[in-house]
Design an enzyme around this catalytic site. Sequence first.
Site, mmCIF file in Angstrom:
data_model
loop_
_atom_site.group_PDB
_atom_site.id
_atom_site.type_symbol
_atom_site.label_atom_id
_atom_site.label_comp_id
_atom_site.label_asym_id
_atom_site.label_seq_id
_atom_site.Cartn_x
_atom_site.Cartn_y
_atom_site.Cartn_z
ATOM 1 N N ASP A 67 0.632 -0.639 0.374
ATOM 2 C CA ASP A 67 -0.150 -0.134 -0.136
ATOM 3 C C ASP A 67 0.826 1.102 -0.087
ATOM 4 O O ASP A 67 2.055 1.518 -0.072
ATOM 5 C CB ASP A 67 -1.416 -0.545 0.883
ATOM 6 C CG ASP A 67 -0.520 -0.123 2.399
ATOM 7 O OD1 ASP A 67 0.882 -0.630 2.479
ATOM 8 O OD2 ASP A 67 -0.896 -0.474 3.605
ATOM 9 N N ASN A 136 -6.864 -1.873 14.437
ATOM 10 C CA ASN A 136 -8.553 -2.223 13.831
ATOM 11 C C ASN A 136 -8.791 -3.551 12.928
ATOM 12 O O ASN A 136 -9.914 -3.563 12.740
ATOM 13 C CB ASN A 136 -9.591 -0.589 13.689
ATOM 14 C CG ASN A 136 -8.618 -0.068 11.891
ATOM 15 O OD1 ASN A 136 -7.697 -1.047 11.425
ATOM 16 N ND2 ASN A 136 -9.080 0.638 11.436
ATOM 17 N N HIS A 138 -7.231 -4.209 10.337
ATOM 18 C CA HIS A 138 -6.818 -3.964 8.844
ATOM 19 C C HIS A 138 -5.510 -4.647 8.485
ATOM 20 O O HIS A 138 -4.975 -4.940 9.531
ATOM 21 C CB HIS A 138 -6.835 -2.123 8.595
ATOM 22 C CG HIS A 138 -5.493 -1.588 9.082
ATOM 23 N ND1 HIS A 138 -6.434 -0.238 9.149
ATOM 24 C CD2 HIS A 138 -4.288 -1.831 8.474
ATOM 25 C CE1 HIS A 138 -4.378 0.009 9.091
ATOM 26 N NE2 HIS A 138 -3.272 -0.910 9.001
ATOM 27 N N GLU A 143 -10.275 -1.407 5.286
ATOM 28 C CA GLU A 143 -10.777 -0.579 6.550
ATOM 29 C C GLU A 143 -11.510 -1.206 6.884
ATOM 30 O O GLU A 143 -12.081 -2.030 6.116
ATOM 31 C CB GLU A 143 -10.559 0.824 6.458
ATOM 32 C CG GLU A 143 -9.509 1.262 6.345
ATOM 33 C CD GLU A 143 -8.381 1.847 7.743
ATOM 34 O OE1 GLU A 143 -8.536 0.567 8.844
ATOM 35 O OE2 GLU A 143 -7.960 3.049 7.360
HETATM 36 C C1 GLP Z 1 -0.164 0.487 8.419
HETATM 37 C C2 GLP Z 1 0.192 -0.119 7.329
HETATM 38 C C3 GLP Z 1 -0.502 -1.464 7.648
HETATM 39 C C4 GLP Z 1 0.417 -1.877 8.668
HETATM 40 C C5 GLP Z 1 -0.181 -1.190 9.788
HETATM 41 C C6 GLP Z 1 0.812 -1.662 11.409
HETATM 42 O O1 GLP Z 1 -1.616 1.471 8.551
HETATM 43 N N1 GLP Z 1 -0.570 0.497 5.934
HETATM 44 O O2 GLP Z 1 -0.175 -2.678 6.267
HETATM 45 O O3 GLP Z 1 0.511 -3.112 9.508
HETATM 46 O O4 GLP Z 1 -0.002 0.495 9.844
HETATM 47 O O5 GLP Z 1 1.759 -0.378 11.454
HETATM 48 P P1 GLP Z 1 3.017 -0.785 12.933
HETATM 49 O O6 GLP Z 1 2.972 -2.063 12.455
HETATM 50 O O7 GLP Z 1 2.859 0.337 12.504
HETATM 51 O O8 GLP Z 1 1.396 -1.160 13.868
#
Ligand code: GLP
Length: 239
Positions: A67, A136, A138, A143
């Site tokens: 993404d 959440n 995702h 989402e």
């Molecule tokens: C972002 C990314 C996700 C990732 C998430 C969790 O929103 N789009 O791919 O898994 O963050 O991030 P973190 O690893 O910093 O908790």
Amino acid sequence: MRLIKCKNPDEVSKEAAKIIAGQMALKPDSTIGFATGSTPVGTYKILIDMYKNGELDFSKITAFNLDEYYPIEHKNDQSYYYFMRDNLFSHVNIDPENCHIPNGEAKDADAECAEYDKLIQEKGGIDLQILGIGQNGHIGFNEPDENLFCATHKTKLTDNTIEANSRFFATKEEVPTHALTMGIGEIMKARRIILLATGKNKQQAVKALLNDYLNTNVPATMLKLHSDVVLICDEDALS
Ligand code: GLP
């Protein structure tokens, strides 16, 4: 779904790096789906060390990132384009031509997304997809919603995600409100998937993953339909 229980984030990184290195040894021209966020950073550090020690070769690897914020300039240090160069690509011998990330600078988001999926298919699909998970539930930027998209698409970020990701930006207002993300269908097409979760703030999401139901309000639960998913969690995420 197979679960690997780890003591702490360092162990999670080691387990994930072992699986990625194994995939690269098995198929040196693997196509790997990379994730951003803070969770996989430790894993990428281990992969960089292994490369520097001559244990890993990225020269034939193709990368597709999950993404990207939209719109965002590549030079923005919070873009995932910047993140991947900073945390992995610029430290190993991967061919920049083989590094693909949805283009946050694209004028036409829909055309960019369609082109991205086409490219993944042309490369033969993803052999190993690395995933983190949002608080959440995702995955990528898919989402929680009534409906989930299959293909790569432009999506609006929820307040929860904007809040969670604002820790990386100077102010919450600077967090982009939209993103381009591989859809659930594209993620599910990967032949193997590993999902990394660490920390107490992932408990709810991980609990939903381990319960026996599918719920589009916790997008990661769709992974229960995939036959080769390894969930790598630390004690805090599991407790
Ligand atoms: C972002 C990314 C996700 C990732 C998430 C969790 O929103 N789009 O791919 O898994 O963050 O991030 P973190 O690893 O910093 O908790």
